[in-house]
Design a protein around this motif. Structure first.
Motif, PDB file in Angstrom:
ATOM      1  N   UNK A 132       0.840  -1.209   0.000  1.00  0.00           N
ATOM      2  CA  UNK A 132       0.000   0.000   0.000  1.00  0.00           C
ATOM      3  C   UNK A 132       0.871   1.253   0.000  1.00  0.00           C
ATOM      4  N   UNK A 133       1.899   1.256   0.841  1.00  0.00           N
ATOM      5  CA  UNK A 133       2.770   2.419   0.944  1.00  0.00           C
ATOM      6  C   UNK A 133       3.490   2.690  -0.377  1.00  0.00           C
ATOM      7  N   UNK A 134       3.941   1.620  -1.039  1.00  0.00           N
ATOM      8  CA  UNK A 134       4.636   1.786  -2.312  1.00  0.00           C
ATOM      9  C   UNK A 134       3.692   2.379  -3.366  1.00  0.00           C
ATOM     10  N   UNK A 135       2.490   1.793  -3.455  1.00  0.00           N
ATOM     11  CA  UNK A 135       1.520   2.284  -4.438  1.00  0.00           C
ATOM     12  C   UNK A 135       1.120   3.735  -4.109  1.00  0.00           C
ATOM     13  N   UNK A 136       1.018   4.026  -2.806  1.00  0.00           N
ATOM     14  CA  UNK A 136       0.625   5.378  -2.392  1.00  0.00           C
ATOM     15  C   UNK A 136       1.724   6.396  -2.710  1.00  0.00           C
ATOM     16  N   UNK A 137       2.998   5.987  -2.567  1.00  0.00           N
ATOM     17  CA  UNK A 137       4.109   6.866  -2.921  1.00  0.00           C
ATOM     18  C   UNK A 137       4.076   7.213  -4.402  1.00  0.00           C
ATOM     19  N   UNK A 138       3.755   6.203  -5.243  1.00  0.00           N
ATOM     20  CA  UNK A 138       3.651   6.480  -6.674  1.00  0.00           C
ATOM     21  C   UNK A 138       2.533   7.487  -6.963  1.00  0.00           C
ATOM     22  N   UNK A 139       1.439   7.392  -6.201  1.00  0.00           N
ATOM     23  CA  UNK A 139       0.323   8.314  -6.410  1.00  0.00           C
ATOM     24  C   UNK A 139       0.712   9.746  -6.017  1.00  0.00           C
ATOM     25  N   UNK A 140       1.228   9.926  -4.793  1.00  0.00           N
ATOM     26  CA  UNK A 140       1.499  11.280  -4.310  1.00  0.00           C
ATOM     27  C   UNK A 140       2.664  11.930  -5.043  1.00  0.00           C
ATOM     28  N   UNK A 141       3.540  11.142  -5.665  1.00  0.00           N
ATOM     29  CA  UNK A 141       4.658  11.704  -6.413  1.00  0.00           C
ATOM     30  C   UNK A 141       4.413  11.740  -7.906  1.00  0.00           C
ATOM     31  N   UNK A 142       3.192  11.401  -8.330  1.00  0.00           N
ATOM     32  CA  UNK A 142       2.867  11.397  -9.751  1.00  0.00           C
ATOM     33  C   UNK A 142       2.736  12.829 -10.264  1.00  0.00           C
ATOM     34  N   UNK A 143       2.972  13.045 -11.580  1.00  0.00           N
ATOM     35  CA  UNK A 143       2.822  14.384 -12.168  1.00  0.00           C
ATOM     36  C   UNK A 143       1.409  14.942 -12.012  1.00  0.00           C
ATOM     37  N   UNK A 144       0.414  14.049 -12.069  1.00  0.00           N
ATOM     38  CA  UNK A 144      -0.966  14.522 -11.928  1.00  0.00           C
ATOM     39  C   UNK A 144      -1.176  15.107 -10.531  1.00  0.00           C
ATOM     40  N   UNK A 145      -0.665  14.384  -9.519  1.00  0.00           N
ATOM     41  CA  UNK A 145      -0.822  14.895  -8.154  1.00  0.00           C
ATOM     42  C   UNK A 145      -0.085  16.229  -7.985  1.00  0.00           C
ATOM     43  N   UNK A 146       1.121  16.329  -8.540  1.00  0.00           N
ATOM     44  CA  UNK A 146       1.869  17.593  -8.447  1.00  0.00           C
ATOM     45  C   UNK A 146       1.108  18.734  -9.105  1.00  0.00           C
ATOM     46  N   UNK A 147       0.413  18.423 -10.213  1.00  0.00           N
ATOM     47  CA  UNK A 147      -0.313  19.473 -10.930  1.00  0.00           C
ATOM     48  C   UNK A 147      -1.514  19.964 -10.137  1.00  0.00           C
ATOM     49  N   UNK A 148      -2.301  19.019  -9.559  1.00  0.00           N
ATOM     50  CA  UNK A 148      -3.509  19.436  -8.838  1.00  0.00           C
ATOM     51  C   UNK A 148      -3.163  20.149  -7.545  1.00  0.00           C
ATOM     52  N   UNK A 149      -1.954  19.893  -7.017  1.00  0.00           N
ATOM     53  CA  UNK A 149      -1.570  20.583  -5.793  1.00  0.00           C
ATOM     54  C   UNK A 149      -1.026  21.975  -6.080  1.00  0.00           C
ATOM     55  N   UNK A 150      -0.339  22.156  -7.205  1.00  0.00           N
ATOM     56  CA  UNK A 150       0.315  23.424  -7.488  1.00  0.00           C
ATOM     57  C   UNK A 150      -0.563  24.403  -8.236  1.00  0.00           C
ATOM     58  N   UNK A 151      -1.589  23.887  -8.971  1.00  0.00           N
ATOM     59  CA  UNK A 151      -2.435  24.766  -9.767  1.00  0.00           C
ATOM     60  C   UNK A 151      -3.861  24.784  -9.204  1.00  0.00           C
ATOM     61  N   UNK A 152      -4.600  25.868  -9.473  1.00  0.00           N
ATOM     62  CA  UNK A 152      -6.009  25.899  -9.038  1.00  0.00           C
ATOM     63  C   UNK A 152      -6.774  24.716  -9.637  1.00  0.00           C
ATOM     64  N   UNK A 153      -7.548  24.033  -8.804  1.00  0.00           N
ATOM     65  CA  UNK A 153      -8.239  22.814  -9.224  1.00  0.00           C
ATOM     66  C   UNK A 153      -9.670  22.867  -8.697  1.00  0.00           C
ATOM     67  N   UNK A 154     -10.621  22.728  -9.590  1.00  0.00           N
ATOM     68  CA  UNK A 154     -12.033  22.762  -9.212  1.00  0.00           C
ATOM     69  C   UNK A 154     -12.743  21.571  -9.826  1.00  0.00           C
ATOM     70  N   UNK A 155     -14.014  21.467  -9.487  1.00  0.00           N
ATOM     71  CA  UNK A 155     -14.825  20.364 -10.021  1.00  0.00           C
ATOM     72  C   UNK A 155     -15.001  20.492 -11.527  1.00  0.00           C
ATOM     73  N   UNK A 156     -14.735  21.664 -12.100  1.00  0.00           N
ATOM     74  CA  UNK A 156     -14.902  21.843 -13.546  1.00  0.00           C
ATOM     75  C   UNK A 156     -13.715  21.301 -14.338  1.00  0.00           C
ATOM     76  N   UNK A 157     -12.588  21.032 -13.642  1.00  0.00           N
ATOM     77  CA  UNK A 157     -11.412  20.490 -14.344  1.00  0.00           C
ATOM     78  C   UNK A 157     -11.616  18.994 -14.568  1.00  0.00           C
TER      79      UNK A 157
END
Length: 770
Positions: free
Chosen positions: A63-88
Motif C-alpha cells: 500500500x505504501x509503495x503504491x501510495x508513494x507512486x500516487x502522491x509523487x505522480x505528475x498529476x498529483x503535483x499538478x492538482x496541488x500546485x495549480x487551481x483545481x475545481x470540479x470543472x477540471x
C-alpha cells in the motif's frame, strides 16, 4: 537500560539475597513440570506473531509503495500546485485513474482521500467536495498536526463516510496511511489518506484463534487495531485486562504473565520494526499447564509470603542506609528518582546537578561578556557622535578597561572607512552591513589591540580610534602604512575598493567626535579624486586658493533642449560635457553639491513647465534631493542624473511627441495653405501656436523631411503655375501676390525651377490645350 534509584536497588538486593534460595527451591518443581510446555508455547507464539507481522507488513508495504507512486505522480503535483475545481474534468479523470491504481483486491484498500487545505477541496471515491463544507473537515485537517510526514493512524470510519456505500457501517474504524503533501516540499498544505478498514485485518491475518486465546494488534499509540472481540477495536491497550501497564511492552519482543478474571495468562508480544505496531497473543496458562497447576499454586503462596516478609525487612534496613543520600539530594536540588518520569540513579542526578551548576556559571559569564561588548560598541558610537558628556567620558573609559592604554598614548587619530561602490562586485546592498562586520574583523586582526579601541561602524562608515606614543611625524607615517595595509587586505579578501579618511592628530580623547567629523569630511574628497583613496584631513585645500566656478549655462541650456526634443544621444553627450566642466576644477565638496543642485533644480523647473508630474519620476515616493546628496563619486552622480531623471524625462517627452508632432505639423501646413500670399514666417506660426520657433522648426522638419521655408516656396510655386494656366493674371500681379520684391526675381526663380520663363510656361500650356 532502565535505571533504578539507589534505594530501590538496596531493597531489591536485600530481597534477592534473602528470598532467592527459598523461591528457588519452592518453584523448582513447578518450573520442571511447566518449563518444557511453556517453551514450546512461547516458541510457537513467537513464530505465529512473526507470521502475522509478515502478512500484515507485506500488505502495508505494498500500500505504501503504491501510495508513494500516487502522491509523487505528475498529476498529483499538478492538482496541488495549480487551481483545481470540479470543472477540471480531464484533470479530475486523470487523478481518479491514478487513485484507482492504488486500490486493488489484494491490498484491501477501501478508499483513497486527497485533501488540499490551501485550495479548499477534497476528493474521494464518492467524488469532489469543497473541503470546508465537508462535515468532518476539522477532524481531517487536524491530521496535519501529526509529527511525521508519513504515518499509520487509526481513525473513525465516519470521517471518511462514503456515499458510494451509504448503508455500510459494519466497520467503525479505518486504518489510514496519512501523507502530508506536497511530499518533497517543506511547505505542507495537503493530506492524502489511503484507508484500510480494520475489518479487513482478519482476512489478512488468516488465523483462527485457539480456545482461550486472544489475538490483538496495537498501533504505535497502543490503540487496538485488531481484537478477537471486534468491540474492543479503537480502544487503548490499557483498557484491556491483558495489559495493565504499557511499560511491559517496552522491548522489541517478549512474554509476560497476567491475571484476567482470576485466570493467569501468558502474553507473547512482538513489536514491528516497520511501523512500531505490536502483535500480541494471550493464552490461558491453565489450558497449557493443567498438570502443574496445583504445584504452581502452592509455590506461589509460599513465595509470596516469604517475599513479603523479606521485602518489609529489606525496606526498613535500606531506608536507614539511604537517609544520608536523600539529604544530599535535597541539598543539590535533585528530584526524587521515584517521582515519576524516567528513573535515574541518585549519584547520576547529583553528578548532573553539579555539572549543570558549572554550565550555568559558564553560560552566565559568556552572556555577560556579550552584553559587555554590545554596551562598549554603543558607548563608542555615542562618543564619536558627540553624545557622551565630557565628564562621563573618562569614567566610562575606565569602566571598560581602557584607561591604561589611553594613559600610554601621547597622540591619537581617528580613521573613517567607507566602501566606494558595490557595482561590478558579487555583493548587493543587502550585504552592506555584513561586509562592514567583516571589515571590522579585518581591522581587529591587522591593528594590534594595544594601539586601538574596538572598531565600530556607524551607519555605512567603519570608525576606529588609534593611538601611540611616537612623535607626530612617525605617527603620521605609521597611520598611512596601517591604512594602506587595511585597504590592500580588504581588496584581497573581499574584493572591495574602499577609501579611508584620517583625522588630524589630537591628544584629548574628548575630541573623538571632532576627529570623526574630520574623517568624514576627508572622505568627501572622493567626489573629484575618485575612489580607493587614503586621505588625511590635513591635506584638504592645503595652501590652495579656491576657484570661483563659472556655471556652464550654455551646456545646461543645450541639455534641456535635447531633453525636450527627446534626443537621447545628444542629451547623453551634453550631460557628460556638463559633468566634465564642473569636475575639472578642484573645489570643496560643498561647491560641487551646489552645482549639482542647480542642475537638478533646472531640470525640475523645465519638467514642471512642461506639465510633467513629479510622481512620474518618483513612483516609490522617495526624495530625489536626498538621493543626490547621498552620492559621493563623480561616476555615480552622472549615472544617477541619467537613470533617475533625464532618461525618464526623455521617455515622457518622446511619448508626447509621437502624438503631438503630427498634429502640430498639420496646423503649420494649414496656415501655409491659408496665408501663403502673406509674409508668413515660422516665428509667426510659433507665436500663434504658442511654441518656441526652434522647437516648431525641428518638429516640422522631422514630420515633413523639409524645412518650413522650402515647403512655403514650393507651395507658392505650385500656386503660380496654377494661376498661369487657369487665369489671365499678369506676371507682375502673380509676383506681388506671392510676396516677391519685383517681377524679375519671380521670373528668375521660376526659370531656375522649371527651365522656362512664366510667359513661356503659359504659352506652352495654351498650345497643348488647342
Amino acid at each position: 537500560m532502565q535505571k533504578y534509584s539507589y534505594l530501590t536497588k538496596l531493597i531489591m538486593f536485600g530481597c534477592i539475597l534473602c528470598t532467592v534460595p527459598v523461591i528457588f527451591f519452592g518453584i523448582l518443581s513447578y518450573l520442571q513440570s511447566s518449563n518444557e510446555i511453556q517453551k514450546q508455547v512461547n516458541r510457537g507464539q513467537i513464530q505465529l506473531l512473526t507470521q502475522m507481522n509478515s502478512n500484515v507488513e507485506q500488505i502495508l508495504r505494498t500500500i505504501n509503495h503504491a501510495f508513494d507512486q500516487l502522491v509523487n505522480s505528475p498529476v498529483m503535483a499538478k492538482v496541488l500546485s495549480e487551481p483545481f475545481t470540479a470543472d477540471d474534468f480531464m484533470l479530475y479523470k486523470d487523478l481518479r485513474k491514478e487513485i484507482s491504481n492504488t486500490q486493488s483486491f489484494y491490498t484491501k484498500v477501501e478508499d483513497v482521500v486527497i485533501v488540499n487545505i490551501k485550495q479548499d477541496w477534497m476528493i474521494k471515491n464518492s467524488g469532489f467536495y469543497t473541503f470546508s463544507d465537508y462535515l468532518h473537515h476539522f477532524q481531517i485537517a487536524n491530521q496535519m498536526l501529526l509529527p511525521s510526514s508519513t504515518s499509520w493512524v487509526l481513525n473513525p470510519s465516519i470521517w471518511f463516510y462514503s456515499e458510494e456505500k451509504a448503508n455500510a457501517a459494519a466497520c467503525p474504524y479505518t486504518i489510514s496511511l496519512v501523507k502530508k503533501l506536497p511530499d518533497q516540499s517543506l511547505d505542507k498544505y495537503g493530506l492524502a489518506f489511503t484507508n484500510l478498514t480494520t475489518c479487513s485485518l482478519a482476512e489478512i491475518l488468516n488465523y483462527t484463534p485457539r480456545e482461550s486465546e486472544t489475538i490483538m494488534i496495537l498501533d504505535d499509540q497502543e490503540r487496538i487495531l485488531f481484537h478477537s472481540d471486534p468491540g474492543m477495536i479503537g480502544k487503548y491497550a490499557i483498557n484491556t485486562e491483558f495489559i495493565k501497564n504499557p511499560s511491559v511492552l517496552s522491548q522489541s519482543s517478549g512474554q509476560y504473565q497476567t491475571e484476567v478474571d482470576k485466570q493467569m495468562y501468558t502474553v507473547t508480544y512482538l513489536r514491528s520494526s516497520y511501523n512500531n505496531w505490536i502483535y500480541l497473543s494471550a493464552i490461558s496458562i491453565d489450558s497449557l499447564t493443567q498438570d502443574s497447576k496445583q504445584i504452581g499454586r502452592n509455590t506461589l503462596v509460599v513465595c509470596l509470603i516469604i517475599v513479603a516478609v523479606f521485602v518489609i525487612i529489606s525496606w526498613l534496613g535500606s531506608r536507614q542506609m539511604y537517609n544520608p543520600i536523600e539529604r544530599l539530594m535535597r541539598e543539590v536540588g535533585g528530584k526524587s528518582p521515584g517521582g515519576g518520569g524516567k528513573r535515574s540513579n541518585e549519584f547520576d542526578i547529583i553528578s548532573s546537578q553539579v555539572q549543570d551548576l558549572f554550565q550555568s556559571k559558564n553560560k552566565l559569564e559568556k552572556e555577560a561578556q556579550q552584553h559587555l561588548q554590545q554596551a562598549l560598541a554603543y558607548f563608542l558610537i555615542k562618543m564619536f557622535q558627540g553624545k557622551v558628556r565630557r565628564g562621563d567620558l573618562m569614567e566610562k573609559m575606565e569602566q571598560f578597561g581602557f584607561s591604561g592604554i589611553l594613559s600610554e598614548w601621547k597622540i591619537i587619530s581617528v580613521i573613517t572607512l567607507q566602501i566606494d561602490t558595490l557595482e561590478n562586485t558579487r555583493y548587493g546592498k543587502e550585504d552592506l552591513e555584513l561586509l562592514l562586520f567583516a571589515i571590522n574583523n579585518i581591522i581587529e586582526e591587522i591593528i594590534p589591540a594595544g594601539v586601538r579601541l574596538p572598531p565600530v561602524f556607524i551607519e555605512q562608515t567603519q570608525v576606529t580610534m588609534i593611538g601611540g606614543d611616537q612623535p607626530s611625524e612617525e605617527f603620521n607615517g605609521f597611520m598611512f602604512k596601517l591604512t594602506e595595509s587595511i585597504q590592500q587586505t580588504v581588496h584581497k579578501v573581499l574584493g572591495l575598493e574602499i577609501s579611508i579618511g584620517i583625522s588630524l592628530p589630537f591628544t584629548d580623547p574628548k575630541l573623538a567626535s571632532v576627529a570623526y567629523r574630520e574623517g568624514l569630511e576627508a572622505l568627501k574628497q572622493r567626489i573629484h579624486l575618485g575612489g580607493q583613496l587614503i586621505i588625511s584631513y590635513a591635506n584638504i585645500n592645503e595652501g590652495k586658493h579656491q576657484l570661483n566656478l563659472d556655471y556652464p549655462y550654455l551646456t545646461e541650456s543645450e541639455l534641456l533642449d535635447a531633453i525636450l526634443l527627446a534626443d537621447e544621444d545628444n542629451a547623453r553627450q551634453y550631460l557628460s560635457n556638463f559633468m566634465k566642466i564642473i569636475f575639472k576644477h578642484e573645489m570643496p565638496p560643498q561647491e560641487y553639491q551646489i552645482s549639482m543642485v542647480r542642475l537638478f533644480t533646472s531640470l525640475m523647473v523645465s519638467m514642471q513647465e512642461s506639465g510633467v508630474a513629479l510622481n512620474q519620476l518618483m513612483p516609490r515616493g522617495s526624495s530625489l534631493y536626498e538621493e543626490l546628496n547621498a552620492l559621493q563619486m563623480t561616476t555615480e552622480i552622472e549615472e544617477w542624473f541619467w537613470v533617475r531623471v533625464i532618461s525618464p524625462l526623455i521617455s515622457i517627452y518622446r511619448d508626447r511627441q509621437n502624438s503631438q508632432y503630427h498634429s502640430i505639423s498639420e496646423k503649420i501646413i494649414d496656415m501655409i495653405h491659408k496665408h501663403y500670399d502673406t509674409d508668413l514666417t515660422i516665428e509667426q506660426c510659433a507665436a500663434q501656436l504658442h511654441y518656441n520657433a526652434n522647437y516648431l522648426s525641428g518638429i516640422f522638419r522631422k514630420e515633413t523631411n523639409t524645412t518650413f521655408s522650402d515647403y512655403l516656396s514650393a507651395y507658392r510655386f505650385n500656386m503660380a503655375k496654377k494661376w498661369l494656366t487657369e487665369t489671365d493674371m499678369t506676371i507682375k500681379d502673380i509676383a506681388e501676390r506671392l510676396r516677391y520684391l519685383n517681377s524679375q526675381n519671380f521670373i528668375r526663380s521660376f526659370r531656375k525651377l522649371e527651365g522656362v520663363t512664366p510667359g513661356q510656361y503659359r504659352e506652352s500650356f495654351r498650345k497643348r490645350g488647342q
